[in-house]
Design a protein around this motif. Structure first.
Motif, PDB file in Angstrom:
ATOM      1  N   ASN A   1      32.502  33.340  40.940  1.00 25.37           N
ATOM      2  CA  ASN A   1      33.212  33.537  39.680  1.00 25.37           C
ATOM      3  C   ASN A   1      33.607  34.990  39.470  1.00 25.37           C
ATOM      4  OD1 ASN A   1      33.203  30.869  39.027  1.00 25.37           O
ATOM      5  ND2 ASN A   1      31.753  31.037  37.349  1.00 25.37           N
ATOM      6  N   LYS A   2      32.725  35.909  39.840  1.00 21.56           N
ATOM      7  CA  LYS A   2      33.013  37.332  39.651  1.00 21.56           C
ATOM      8  C   LYS A   2      34.284  37.747  40.399  1.00 21.56           C
ATOM      9  CE  LYS A   2      31.018  41.914  40.043  1.00 21.56           C
ATOM     10  NZ  LYS A   2      29.896  42.737  40.467  1.00 21.56           N
TER      11      LYS A   2
ATOM     12  N   ILE B   1      37.453  35.932  38.970  1.00 22.55           N
ATOM     13  CA  ILE B   1      37.931  36.553  37.733  1.00 22.55           C
ATOM     14  C   ILE B   1      38.705  37.826  38.044  1.00 22.55           C
ATOM     15  CG2 ILE B   1      37.165  37.756  35.636  1.00 22.55           C
ATOM     16  CD1 ILE B   1      34.885  35.589  35.517  1.00 22.55           C
ATOM     17  N   ARG B   2      38.219  38.618  38.984  1.00 24.95           N
ATOM     18  CA  ARG B   2      38.924  39.853  39.372  1.00 24.95           C
ATOM     19  C   ARG B   2      40.328  39.536  39.884  1.00 24.95           C
ATOM     20  NH1 ARG B   2      39.456  43.373  43.809  1.00 24.95           N
ATOM     21  NH2 ARG B   2      38.258  42.074  45.228  1.00 24.95           N
TER      22      ARG B   2
ATOM     23  N   LEU C   1      35.748  30.908  32.659  1.00 22.50           N
ATOM     24  CA  LEU C   1      34.847  31.368  33.724  1.00 22.50           C
ATOM     25  C   LEU C   1      33.823  32.375  33.199  1.00 22.50           C
ATOM     26  CD1 LEU C   1      37.365  31.731  36.684  1.00 22.50           C
ATOM     27  CD2 LEU C   1      35.578  30.012  36.451  1.00 22.50           C
ATOM     28  N   ASN C   2      34.204  33.189  32.251  1.00 22.38           N
ATOM     29  CA  ASN C   2      33.279  34.167  31.676  1.00 22.38           C
ATOM     30  C   ASN C   2      32.193  33.513  30.833  1.00 22.38           C
ATOM     31  OD1 ASN C   2      33.949  36.780  32.610  1.00 22.38           O
ATOM     32  ND2 ASN C   2      35.756  36.813  31.302  1.00 22.38           N
TER      33      ASN C   2
ATOM     34  N   TYR D   1      42.661  38.507  37.053  1.00 26.96           N
ATOM     35  CA  TYR D   1      43.200  39.664  36.326  1.00 26.96           C
ATOM     36  C   TYR D   1      44.365  40.308  37.092  1.00 26.96           C
ATOM     37  CZ  TYR D   1      39.835  39.865  32.493  1.00 26.96           C
ATOM     38  OH  TYR D   1      39.111  39.592  31.357  1.00 26.96           O
TER      39      TYR D   1
ATOM     40  N   ILE E   1      40.202  32.652  32.647  1.00 28.13           N
ATOM     41  CA  ILE E   1      39.271  33.789  32.682  1.00 28.13           C
ATOM     42  C   ILE E   1      38.207  33.611  31.606  1.00 28.13           C
ATOM     43  CG2 ILE E   1      39.039  36.265  32.214  1.00 28.13           C
ATOM     44  CD1 ILE E   1      41.872  36.588  33.523  1.00 28.13           C
ATOM     45  N   LYS E   2      38.642  33.261  30.421  1.00 27.17           N
ATOM     46  CA  LYS E   2      37.688  33.047  29.317  1.00 27.17           C
ATOM     47  C   LYS E   2      36.675  31.969  29.656  1.00 27.17           C
ATOM     48  CE  LYS E   2      37.501  32.078  24.397  1.00 27.17           C
ATOM     49  NZ  LYS E   2      38.221  31.664  23.213  1.00 27.17           N
TER      50      LYS E   2
END
Length: 117
Positions: free
Chosen positions: A58-59, A62-63, A114-115, A66, A111-112
Motif C-alpha cells: 500500500n505504501k 499510494i506513492r 488505501l490510507n 500521487y 488514496i484515501k
C-alpha cells in the motif's frame, strides 16, 4: 472488494480513456513538443497506477498514485496551452479536461481508501 489486476481499477480505466482521447486529439499536431509532452503525461497517469499496483504494498502504491495524480495536473495544464494555441477545439478541451478531473477524483478517493487501511 479485492482487486486482482490493475485493469479492474476504475481510475486506471478512466486514465486509459484519457490517454486514448489525448492521442486521438493530437495525432495530427505538428507541434511535437506539446504533442509529446501531453501524450507522455497522459500515459504516465495510467502507467503509474499499474506500476504502483504491481508493487504490492500500500505504501508504494499510494506513492505511485500521487505521481499519477500529478500527471493528471500536467495534462490539464498542457490542455490550456493546446486550447490557447488552437490545437484543440473548446469541445475537445472540455472532454479531455473532464476526463482528467474524473481520473484525479478517482485517484484521490483511492488514496484515501488505501490510507484508511
Amino acid at each position: 472488494m479485492r482487486i486482482f489486476q490493475f485493469e479492474e481499477i476504475r481510475s486506471w480505466q478512466k486514465a486509459k480513456e484519457l490517454t486514448i482521447g489525448v492521442y486521438q486529439c493530437f495525432s495530427d499536431s505538428k507541434d511535437y513538443g506539446i504533442k509529446d509532452q501531453i501524450q507522455r503525461a497522459s500515459v504516465s497517469v495510467m502507467n503509474n497506477i499499474a506500476e504502483g499496483f504491481e508493487r504490492q504494498t500500500n505504501k508504494e502504491f499510494i506513492r505511485y498514485l500521487y505521481i499519477s495524480k500529478g500527471s493528471c495536473g500536467e495534462v490539464r495544464s498542457m490542455l490550456y496551452l493546446a486550447k490557447e494555441f488552437k490545437y484543440i477545439t473548446d469541445e475537445e478541451f472540455e472532454k479531455l479536461y473532464n476526463l482528467s478531473l474524473d481520473a484525479t477524483r478517482l485517484i484521490s478517493a483511492f488514496i484515501k481508501k488505501l490510507n484508511e487501511k
